[in-house]
Design a protein around this motif. Structure first.
Motif, short mmCIF file in Angstrom:
data_model
loop_
_atom_site.label_atom_id
_atom_site.label_comp_id
_atom_site.label_asym_id
_atom_site.label_seq_id
_atom_site.Cartn_x
_atom_site.Cartn_y
_atom_site.Cartn_z
N ALA A 141 10.74 -3.16 4.49
CA ALA A 141 10.01 -1.92 4.16
C ALA A 141 8.63 -1.92 4.81
O ALA A 141 8.18 -0.87 5.30
N THR A 168 7.62 1.00 7.47
CA THR A 168 6.56 1.95 7.10
C THR A 168 5.21 1.62 7.72
O THR A 168 4.33 2.48 7.78
N SER A 191 3.10 -0.25 6.30
CA SER A 191 2.20 -0.19 5.16
C SER A 191 1.47 -1.50 4.92
O SER A 191 2.06 -2.50 4.50
#
Length: 143
Positions: free
Chosen positions: A20, A24, A26
């Motif tokens: 993830a 992303t 992130s």
């Protein structure tokens, strides 16, 4: 001593988190994973993924066939923290390539542990112990 299935479960969750992070970009998610690594390295019994394993899965699995020492696992978590921290800094400070490379290394290590039971950080710790003349058994039978 710890049930080796716990760290392997944690590695599976970490694999999902790091995928993830890479998808992303992130830095905040990388920071959350870095916090998990730091907490688990400092106090393995307080790690959230291990807590999930002990609460939800371990009671349904029965006794493990063998146990492993905590020291290599703690070391591996500290190494994971370093990679997740670098990923966090890379993403949050405007160097997504640095973040992605560090996250990819953390992902690779987590995946190897989750899929094959190969803990790179644990192996590094055990190799260090052998080189310094203080070998440590990797696993101990429970019966």
């Amino acid at each position: 001593m710890t049930d080796p299935r716990g760290p392997r479960f944690a590695a599976a969750v970490t694999t999902v988190v790091m995928v993830a992070v890479l998808l992303t970009g992130s830095g905040w998610l990388a920071l959350a994973q870095a916090a998990v690594f730091a907490l688990t390295a400092a106090q393995p019994r307080l790690g959230p993924y291990g807590l999930l394993f002990r609460t939800l899965l371990a009671p349904r699995l029965g006794r493990p066939a063998e146990l492993e020492p905590l020291a290599p696992v703690r070391f591996a978590q500290a190494v994971g923290f370093v990679f997740a921290a670098v990923a966090t800094l890379g993403y949050l400070l405007g160097s997504p390539l640095t973040g992605a490379i560090a996250a990819a290394f953390a992902l690779a290590a987590a995946f190897l542990n989750a899929a094959f039971g190969l803990c790179l950080g644990c192996e590094l710790f055990l190799a260090y112990r052998r080189l310094t003349g203080r070998p440590l058994a990797a696993r101990v039978p429970t019966s």
